[in-house]
Design a protein around this motif. Structure first.
Motif, mmCIF file in Angstrom:
data_model
loop_
_atom_site.group_PDB
_atom_site.id
_atom_site.type_symbol
_atom_site.label_atom_id
_atom_site.label_comp_id
_atom_site.label_asym_id
_atom_site.label_seq_id
_atom_site.Cartn_x
_atom_site.Cartn_y
_atom_site.Cartn_z
ATOM 1 N N UNK B 277 0.818 -1.214 0.000
ATOM 2 C CA UNK B 277 0.000 0.000 0.000
ATOM 3 C C UNK B 277 0.847 1.257 0.000
ATOM 4 N N UNK B 278 0.391 2.267 -0.728
ATOM 5 C CA UNK B 278 1.137 3.511 -0.816
ATOM 6 C C UNK B 278 0.538 4.631 0.040
ATOM 7 N N UNK B 279 -0.741 4.489 0.396
ATOM 8 C CA UNK B 279 -1.343 5.536 1.214
ATOM 9 C C UNK B 279 -2.064 4.905 2.400
ATOM 10 N N UNK B 280 -2.276 5.689 3.439
ATOM 11 C CA UNK B 280 -2.957 5.171 4.628
ATOM 12 C C UNK B 280 -4.345 4.686 4.270
ATOM 13 N N UNK B 281 -4.984 5.419 3.343
ATOM 14 C CA UNK B 281 -6.324 5.055 2.909
ATOM 15 C C UNK B 281 -6.309 3.675 2.268
ATOM 16 N N UNK B 282 -5.332 3.449 1.383
ATOM 17 C CA UNK B 282 -5.231 2.167 0.696
ATOM 18 C C UNK B 282 -4.977 1.049 1.697
ATOM 19 N N UNK B 283 -4.128 1.330 2.687
ATOM 20 C CA UNK B 283 -3.814 0.320 3.693
ATOM 21 C C UNK B 283 -5.077 -0.056 4.465
ATOM 22 N N UNK B 284 -5.880 0.954 4.777
ATOM 23 C CA UNK B 284 -7.081 0.714 5.541
ATOM 24 C C UNK B 284 -8.081 -0.107 4.731
ATOM 25 N N UNK B 285 -8.270 0.312 3.471
ATOM 26 C CA UNK B 285 -9.216 -0.395 2.608
ATOM 27 C C UNK B 285 -8.782 -1.847 2.425
ATOM 28 N N UNK B 286 -7.494 -2.040 2.158
ATOM 29 C CA UNK B 286 -7.013 -3.401 1.923
ATOM 30 C C UNK B 286 -7.222 -4.263 3.150
ATOM 31 N N UNK B 287 -6.886 -3.724 4.332
ATOM 32 C CA UNK B 287 -7.058 -4.580 5.502
ATOM 33 C C UNK B 287 -8.523 -4.875 5.749
ATOM 34 N N UNK B 288 -9.385 -3.907 5.463
ATOM 35 C CA UNK B 288 -10.798 -4.158 5.699
ATOM 36 C C UNK B 288 -11.356 -5.188 4.735
ATOM 37 N N UNK B 289 -11.045 -4.969 3.442
ATOM 38 C CA UNK B 289 -11.620 -5.851 2.436
ATOM 39 C C UNK B 289 -11.025 -7.245 2.509
ATOM 40 N N UNK B 290 -9.729 -7.337 2.698
ATOM 41 C CA UNK B 290 -9.106 -8.653 2.563
ATOM 42 C C UNK B 290 -8.977 -9.378 3.896
ATOM 43 N N UNK B 291 -9.106 -8.678 5.013
ATOM 44 C CA UNK B 291 -8.944 -9.374 6.285
ATOM 45 C C UNK B 291 -10.195 -9.334 7.157
#
Lengths: 247, 368, 310
Positions: B277-291
């Protein structure tokens, strides 16, 4: 030329106990290139946001194109153009799509959009790039295009927020040529910059330090007033004085 | 060692100086447990049940009285026909119906077996499953009672699903799920965000240029969240006992050991996300969607795994949270020891090791 | 021995079909103890060069060394011996001044006390605010703190990527004074800036545009390379003057420059200036003033970069 485009009287903006803009008073004549000079954090952007109708002042009064910044922000927005260094065009739209979008916002007809868009592109010499994505244009072209788009609806006043930050010297000068042309057409130009040599291109300018306006005159008179030979030194003297009293 | 301490201290400054992070770290677990524990349980109360009694005998009356006594059902007595019942289902006024055939008691006492027809509105499978199992329980209860009285063995023993939850409370089942969810959320999301934040702020550049070793960097990012997660684990357990009156039946030590294992696997997942992830937003979305979503939907605490389509089941078995959920249920609710969960523990340990290795390999020593 | 060398460094970004050339065969070297300026606009490739030299990026081709170590192979050694101040403010905004400094000292395996002599001059200026969060400092103070953090482990080479961009004039002047003092202590400094007027403060400068190094020399020699005579003109109506000079056929270039405009002729005809004045006087300007001037770095930069833009 004597008509007043922008008038500010003791305009003040506070954020909690922090006074970002401290009772500034000035007026800008129609067709004038008016410079707003100061370091980052001096309050330039906050002042500009108020004048653009994006933010309400805490106290004081101001009119832009004859409209009140408290009550008539919608009318203000219809009569101004705005361009900032940080955001101006959509990278993922083509040049022409950007033009159509911005002109559309200001209610230009399809024919007007087409005509003005084409003449704008030919003036910039980039007619062949109409279908290019903005992302792949060189920075200099982007800046010039952004300015032309900001005045496509022939606003009464155009606000430029640090328009030439980081642009190469040649492009910066070409950019100023565009500003001069717009001023010749009667568009009032309100520009913020921290390049002191750019300050010299303005008809009149103010130096903003710690939210206050410390000087307001033509570049030549300001240099005389401080008995120095460059705007850099004018600014140096003003900023030093402020630093001693503040902080 | 001094470097590590300085780093960990810095991480705690970040955590304690940002109210939003603080709220996220300590408020969310409490909110989750309260929310899930009280409102989102799969306990369904006062469902309207149609009882069509064509038997009108001693046995049917007794069972109906038991149904009436249960707080899960609100009995509507009416000898509806099948068609009428179906209409009632369609209008949504009832959720479940039970039909006693004529000669119910006769069959039961002479043939030692009898039939009761239970019809449930399966358009909401969860409610249907729950209600049928409530009903099943009542009938089993009755049978057991009868068996004691008459000493006659019965042939039908309906399967009882809520074996380890005799009071039929919904909350206990959720606690292990909430634990998995909260620990995953804190570990994976907060770690990934904290690393990506350094990228966004540009401090990562300076850290990379410094002589600090990547391993140390990873460890010092992980330790604060490990500590925070264990605090959260304690909070959840205390809340469960005090607020939800849940009894921790198994070994507390074992529970903490297994939880730490799961926390490490989640931290490793968070690190993996932060690499991409390159941005905090992306990190948050990825953890929510994938975990978070898979943990919520696929570990089995909201929806039974057996009912899922095969691909989902396979996915479920790839999730560390699945094994953690099973382990916590076994230890906490059933009071089982390590010998009953060693398989799950082994799988969880294996997944964790794989994740840690991938992390150590994929950590970038440069910007791109 | 050279503190920094670059040999034919090439770096591209992006996908196969849309490659952007960020650095195009860049070569130069910086001597030990030298203050070397990398001068160029945004997007010229300055930051990419810095990242390659600080081992944060690998070049596509070419080699580079810092303090005698190869940037690709010996990256751990370089990381131990350089100080780096990235372009944007890269400290922890939620940590105080002192906490930031303490943190960076520790991760560089040193203490504030050990190298305090290096940062003393700078640190005393921000010390009154040592309990303030870094995010709440003014631009100039942020830069000073960042410099302290970059210096705390006594680096032999210091990389400063646009340290004065967006900083007020007073802080800029102070900052360059600090750099001079660091240079006096024998630290090699590579500094980049988009401000041409700061170029003269360096020992040598490299002009960079579109990823290409256009010139490497001392500031004095750089302006001496200016090929023709340069004139400055001013009047009360600058915009009209600009148009009129530009429309004069023998003019090679004409552009605004601060309070005046600078222009050059196509030929070395000694009567050029009289002819131009005669033409301009057809519609008289008030206070018209034309004189030959010494070119500056910016003039030279415009002169060598112009063809690429036309």
């Amino acid at each position: 030329m004597s008509e007043i485009a922008i008038k500010a009287d003791k305009l003040t903006k506070k954020f909690d106990d922090f006074v970002a803009v401290d009772a500034i008073t000035f007026d800008v004549k129609q067709g004038e290139i008016f410079g707003f000079v100061g370091a980052n954090g001096a309050g330039k952007t906050t002042a500009m946001r108020i004048l653009c109708g994006l933010s309400k002042p805490t106290s004081g009064s101001a009119t832009v194109a004859g409209f009140d910044v408290y009550k008539e922000t919608e009318k203000i927005k219809r009569n101004i153009g705005y361009m900032s260094q940080k955001f101006s065009l959509y990278d993922d739209l083509t040049v022409m799509e950007n033009i159509t979008f911005y002109a559309g916002i200001y209610g230009l007809s399809d024919k007007e959009i087409k005509d003005r868009g084409e003449s704008l592109l030919s003036q910039l010499g980039i007619s062949h790039e109409a279908k290019t994505f903005v992302a792949s244009l060189p920075l200099g072209w982007k800046q010039k295009l952004a300015f032309s788009v900001a005045v496509i609806h022939e606003p009464k006043i155009v606000f430029l927020d640090e328009p030439t930050g980081g642009v190469d010297p040649v492009t910066r000068r070409q950019f100023w040529d565009l500003i001069y042309e717009a001023a010749d057409r009667g568009i009032t130009v309100f520009v913020t910059t921290h390049y002191m040599d750019e300050a010299e291109y303005c008809n009149r300018l103010t130096v903003m330090v710690d939210g206050k306006i410390d000087a307001l005159d033509t570049p030549t008179n300001l240099k005389k007033q401080f008995s120095v030979d460059s705007m850099d030194k004018v600014f140096y003297q003003l900023a030093r004085a402020a630093k001693r009293s503040g902080d | 060692m001094k470097q590590l301490l300085a780093f960990v201290r810095k991480e705690f400054y970040h955590v304690f100086r940002d109210k939003k992070t603080l709220l996220m770290l300590f408020g969310v677990p409490i909110a989750q447990i309260v929310l899930f524990g009280f409102t989102l349980t799969n306990e369904i109360k006062n469902s309207r049940i149609v009882v069509a009694d064509y038997a009108h005998d001693y046995a049917s009356q007794e069972i109906i009285r038991k149904i009436e006594a249960s707080r899960y059902f609100e009995v509507v007595k009416s000898n509806m026909s099948h068609d009428q019942i179906e209409t009632a289902f369609k209008t949504g006024t009832i959720k479940i119906a039970v039909i006693f055939p004529a000669n119910f008691y006769n069959d039961l006492s002479h043939l030692n077996k009898a039939q009761i027809q239970v019809i449930a509105d399966a358009s909401d499978p969860n409610t249907a499953t729950t209600l049928t199992s409530y009903l099943n329980n009542i009938i089993t209860d009755y049978q057991a009672q009868k068996a004691q009285q008459t000493k006659v063995p019965y042939l039908i023993t309906p399967e009882v699903k809520m074996l380890y939850n005799p009071e039929l409370l919904g909350a206990p089942n959720f606690v292990p799920g909430v634990m998995a969810l909260v620990l995953m959320l804190i570990c994976a999301m907060m770690t990934s965000i904290s690393i990506v934040k350094e990228k966004e702020m540009g401090t990562m550049e300076i850290l990379l240029v410094s002589p600090i070793r990547p391993f140390l960097l990873i460890i010092s990012k992980v330790i604060p969240y490990l500590i925070v997660s264990i605090i959260n684990l304690i909070t959840i357990l205390v809340l469960s006992v005090v607020l939800l009156h849940l009894e921790i039946k198994g070994s507390l030590l074992l529970l903490f050991f297994e939880s730490t294992l799961f926390i490490i696997s989640s931290l490793a997942l968070g690190l993996l996300i932060s690499v991409r992830a390159e941005s905090q937003m992306a990190a948050m979305m990825t953890s929510q969607m994938s975990l978070m979503l898979p943990t919520m939907l696929l570990t089995g605490f909201m929806f039974p795994i057996e009912n899922m389509p095969l691909p989902m089941q396979v996915l479920s078995y790839a999730l560390p949270s699945h094994y953690y959920y099973v382990i916590v249920k076994a230890v906490m609710l059933e009071g089982l020891g390590f010998m009953s969960i060693w398989k799950e523990t082994l799988i969880l340990a294996f997944i964790t090791t794989v994740l840690v290795v991938i992390n150590l390999r994929s950590f970038k020593i440069r910007l791109a | 021995m050279a503190a920094i060398t670059l040999d034919n460094i090439v770096k591209t970004y992006g996908e196969k079909d849309k490659k952007v050339l960020a650095v195009d065969r860049a070569s130069f070297s910086v001597e030990e103890g030298e203050m070397f300026g990398l001068i160029g606009p945004d997007g010229a490739g300055k930051t990419t060069l810095f990242r390659i030299l600080t081992t944060l990026l690998l070049p596509d081709s070419g080699t580079a060394s810092v303090a005698g170590y190869d940037t690709a192979k010996d990256y751990t050694k370089i990381r131990n011996s350089v100080g780096y101040m990235p372009g944007r403010f890269s400290l922890y905004q939620d940590l105080t001044v002192e906490e930031n400094l303490q943190f960076f000292a520790t991760i560089f395996n040193t203490t504030i006390e050990e190298n305090y002599h290096l940062i003393k001059d700078i640190y005393v200026q921000i010390e009154p605010f040592k309990d303030r969060r870094a995010g709440k400092l003014s631009g100039g103070m942020k830069q000073k703190l960042a410099l302290c953090c970059a210096l705390i482990h006594k680096p032999t080479v210091l990389f400063l990527d646009e340290p004065t961009t967006g900083v007020d004039v007073v802080s800029r002047v102070e900052f360059w004074d600090m750099l001079k003092r660091l240079k006096a202590q024998g630290i090699t400094i590579l500094v980049s800036t988009p401000y041409m007027d700061e170029a003269v403060l360096c020992d040598r400068i490299a002009l960079i545009q579109n990823g290409k190094i256009l010139s490497v020399d001392t500031p004095e020699n750089t302006v001496r390379k200016y090929p023709t005579k340069l004139y400055a003109a001013r009047s009360d109506d600058m915009h009209r003057l600009l148009k009129e000079i530009r429309s004069y056929p023998d003019i090679a270039s004409c552009f605004t420059f601060g309070e005046s405009m600078h222009f050059t002729f196509r030929s070395d005809d000694p009567h050029n200036i009289e002819k131009l004045k005669a033409k301009l006087n057809k519609a008289p300007h008030e206070y018209l003033e034309i004189k030959e001037i010494q070119p500056g770095i910016e003039d030279y930069f415009i002169q060598i970069s112009e063809p690429a833009h036309e």
